[in-house]
Design a protein around this motif. Structure first.
Motif, mmCIF file in Angstrom:
data_model
loop_
_atom_site.group_PDB
_atom_site.id
_atom_site.type_symbol
_atom_site.label_atom_id
_atom_site.label_comp_id
_atom_site.label_asym_id
_atom_site.label_seq_id
_atom_site.Cartn_x
_atom_site.Cartn_y
_atom_site.Cartn_z
ATOM 1 N N PRO A 17 0.893 -1.246 0.002
ATOM 2 C CA PRO A 17 0.045 0.156 -0.030
ATOM 3 C C PRO A 17 0.618 1.138 0.218
ATOM 4 C CG PRO A 17 -0.029 -0.942 2.236
ATOM 5 C CD PRO A 17 0.623 -1.741 1.170
ATOM 6 N N LEU A 18 0.096 2.323 -0.365
ATOM 7 C CA LEU A 18 1.080 3.595 -0.338
ATOM 8 C C LEU A 18 1.119 3.963 1.219
ATOM 9 C CD1 LEU A 18 -0.860 5.572 -3.102
ATOM 10 C CD2 LEU A 18 1.422 4.619 -3.196
ATOM 11 N N GLY A 19 2.071 4.945 1.322
ATOM 12 C CA GLY A 19 2.444 5.393 2.782
ATOM 13 C C GLY A 19 2.814 6.601 2.737
ATOM 14 N N TYR A 20 2.859 7.111 4.038
ATOM 15 C CA TYR A 20 3.008 8.671 4.417
ATOM 16 C C TYR A 20 4.375 8.552 5.231
ATOM 17 C CZ TYR A 20 1.066 8.457 9.055
ATOM 18 O OH TYR A 20 0.854 8.174 10.237
ATOM 19 N N ASP A 21 4.967 9.829 5.220
ATOM 20 C CA ASP A 21 6.198 9.988 6.107
ATOM 21 C C ASP A 21 5.585 10.314 7.445
ATOM 22 O OD1 ASP A 21 8.635 10.515 7.426
ATOM 23 O OD2 ASP A 21 9.605 11.880 5.567
ATOM 24 N N ASP A 22 5.821 9.556 8.403
ATOM 25 C CA ASP A 22 5.316 9.784 9.888
ATOM 26 C C ASP A 22 6.035 10.456 10.779
ATOM 27 O OD1 ASP A 22 6.394 7.383 9.272
ATOM 28 O OD2 ASP A 22 6.080 6.810 11.508
ATOM 29 N N SER A 23 7.446 10.761 10.281
ATOM 30 C CA SER A 23 8.018 11.994 10.779
ATOM 31 C C SER A 23 8.126 13.138 10.409
ATOM 32 C CB SER A 23 9.833 11.371 10.415
ATOM 33 O OG SER A 23 10.112 11.541 9.223
ATOM 34 N N LEU A 24 7.549 13.416 9.266
ATOM 35 C CA LEU A 24 7.259 14.638 8.747
ATOM 36 C C LEU A 24 5.745 15.210 8.950
ATOM 37 C CD1 LEU A 24 8.458 17.162 7.223
ATOM 38 C CD2 LEU A 24 7.940 15.862 5.060
ATOM 39 N N PRO A 124 -4.204 8.593 -3.942
ATOM 40 C CA PRO A 124 -3.075 9.541 -3.792
ATOM 41 C C PRO A 124 -2.391 9.741 -2.636
ATOM 42 C CG PRO A 124 -4.916 11.128 -3.538
ATOM 43 C CD PRO A 124 -5.211 9.812 -3.747
ATOM 44 N N VAL A 125 -1.079 9.860 -2.537
ATOM 45 C CA VAL A 125 -0.250 9.901 -1.055
ATOM 46 C C VAL A 125 -0.728 11.259 -0.390
ATOM 47 C CG1 VAL A 125 1.877 10.188 0.009
ATOM 48 C CG2 VAL A 125 1.783 8.464 -2.116
ATOM 49 N N THR A 126 -1.107 12.088 -1.187
ATOM 50 C CA THR A 126 -1.814 13.555 -0.509
ATOM 51 C C THR A 126 -2.647 13.312 0.420
ATOM 52 O OG1 THR A 126 -0.624 14.667 -2.306
ATOM 53 C CG2 THR A 126 -1.979 15.888 -0.604
ATOM 54 N N LEU A 127 -3.691 12.466 -0.030
ATOM 55 C CA LEU A 127 -4.694 11.764 0.965
ATOM 56 C C LEU A 127 -4.298 11.356 2.145
ATOM 57 C CD1 LEU A 127 -7.986 12.033 0.224
ATOM 58 C CD2 LEU A 127 -7.742 9.529 -0.109
ATOM 59 N N LEU A 128 -3.234 10.503 2.312
ATOM 60 C CA LEU A 128 -2.893 10.127 3.717
ATOM 61 C C LEU A 128 -2.181 11.085 4.397
ATOM 62 C CD1 LEU A 128 -1.073 6.884 2.041
ATOM 63 C CD2 LEU A 128 -3.438 6.984 3.640
ATOM 64 N N PRO A 189 -5.558 5.774 14.737
ATOM 65 C CA PRO A 189 -4.549 4.718 15.270
ATOM 66 C C PRO A 189 -4.507 3.721 13.778
ATOM 67 C CG PRO A 189 -6.189 4.993 16.858
ATOM 68 C CD PRO A 189 -6.564 5.854 15.888
ATOM 69 N N ILE A 190 -5.219 3.759 13.147
ATOM 70 C CA ILE A 190 -5.403 2.736 11.933
ATOM 71 C C ILE A 190 -4.552 3.367 10.678
ATOM 72 C CG2 ILE A 190 -6.727 2.026 9.883
ATOM 73 C CD1 ILE A 190 -9.026 1.682 11.930
ATOM 74 N N LEU A 191 -4.684 4.826 10.800
ATOM 75 C CA LEU A 191 -3.566 5.310 9.740
ATOM 76 C C LEU A 191 -2.134 5.158 10.039
ATOM 77 C CD1 LEU A 191 -3.512 7.359 7.325
ATOM 78 C CD2 LEU A 191 -3.131 9.249 9.130
ATOM 79 N N GLU A 192 -1.731 5.227 11.487
ATOM 80 C CA GLU A 192 -0.599 5.144 11.921
ATOM 81 C C GLU A 192 -0.256 3.498 11.735
ATOM 82 O OE1 GLU A 192 2.583 6.513 15.409
ATOM 83 O OE2 GLU A 192 0.176 6.264 15.790
ATOM 84 N N LYS A 193 -0.891 2.782 11.881
ATOM 85 C CA LYS A 193 -0.758 1.297 12.065
ATOM 86 C C LYS A 193 -0.366 0.629 10.549
ATOM 87 C CE LYS A 193 -2.598 -3.158 13.531
ATOM 88 N NZ LYS A 193 -3.829 -3.773 14.258
ATOM 89 N N ASN A 194 -1.239 1.372 9.634
ATOM 90 C CA ASN A 194 -1.438 0.653 8.318
ATOM 91 C C ASN A 194 -0.589 1.332 7.185
ATOM 92 O OD1 ASN A 194 -2.907 -1.503 9.623
ATOM 93 N ND2 ASN A 194 -4.896 -0.793 8.889
ATOM 94 N N TYR A 195 -0.472 2.676 7.256
ATOM 95 C CA TYR A 195 -0.038 3.365 6.418
ATOM 96 C C TYR A 195 1.096 4.251 6.482
ATOM 97 C CZ TYR A 195 -4.764 2.418 4.403
ATOM 98 O OH TYR A 195 -5.815 1.969 3.943
#
Length: 210
Positions: A17-24, A124-128, A189-195
């Motif tokens: 799946p697509l993912g987002y940079d959780d540090s940013l 799109p990644v921007t959605l995440l 929590p689902i966003l952080e856990k899965n994406y």
């Protein structure tokens, strides 16, 4: 399926799946502190009339929709190149910016709802990224929007492929007005856990060790 049609053997293709940079990308502003009602992130391709990109981004519809929302007194942030050459540039309800990547989290934290209105999307990644910054999202039912709306139905709302700016703005406003009181800028929590990138890195390592 496309890769398999080219001869890749089943079981040899792994889809991540697509993912987002959780540090940013993270949320820190609540609803009342956010300046803009809606945000859109896409370039305006001035020389792409008739191209696949221009068509799937619905450039004319998007332009008319933004004008309609602003006429109804909603404040809108547009992120992307070339919008300052459009007629929307003089509208005092619209702020246009072409940010570098590291500037996007602060901008998204100033927005309540993020709009993704492309006809076709690979993400799109921007959605995440918008969800990670605490925005609610309204998206055409394409790309990962359907799965995200299942995972986070309280934050991600899908709409049909409406091609009338008036009808589309009415649908968007209806969702905005009915859901704004439920706004919760905290990370799902689902966003952080899965994406998140952390999750994806673990999944990649696990797949390589099979």
């Amino acid at each position: 399926m496309r890769l398999n049609s080219f001869g890749f053997l089943p079981g040899k293709v792994i889809s991540f799946p697509l993912g987002y940079d959780d540090s940013l990308f993270h949320s820190y502003k609540n609803f009342q502190e956010r300046k803009y009602d809606f945000a859109i992130s896409t370039p305006l391709k001035l020389q792409s009339l008739g191209s696949h990109y221009w068509l799937r981004k619905s450039s004319i519809l998007l332009h008319d929709l933004i004008a309609k929302l602003s006429s109804d007194n909603y404040k809108i942030l547009i992120m992307g190149e070339n919008w300052d050459f459009s007629l929307l540039e003089a509208n005092n309800k619209i702020h246009i910016v072409n940010p570098i990547y590291k500037e996007k989290p602060a901008l998204l934290n100033d927005c309540k709802f993020f709009l993704n209105l492309s006809l076709i999307e690979g993400g799109p990644v921007t959605l995440l990224e918008a969800l990670a910054c605490g925005c609610m999202t309204i998206s055409k039912d394409n790309g990962y929007a359907n799965q995200i709306s299942i995972d986070m139905p309280e934050k991600c709302f899908n709409i049909k492929n409406i091609i009338s700016a008036d009808e589309l703005s009415s649908e968007i406003i209806k969702i905005f007005e009915s859901k704004k009181e439920e706004f919760n800028h905290k990370l799902s929590p689902i966003l952080e856990k899965n994406y998140s990138f952390k999750y994806l890195s673990k999944k990649i390592v696990k797949s390589l060790n099979l």
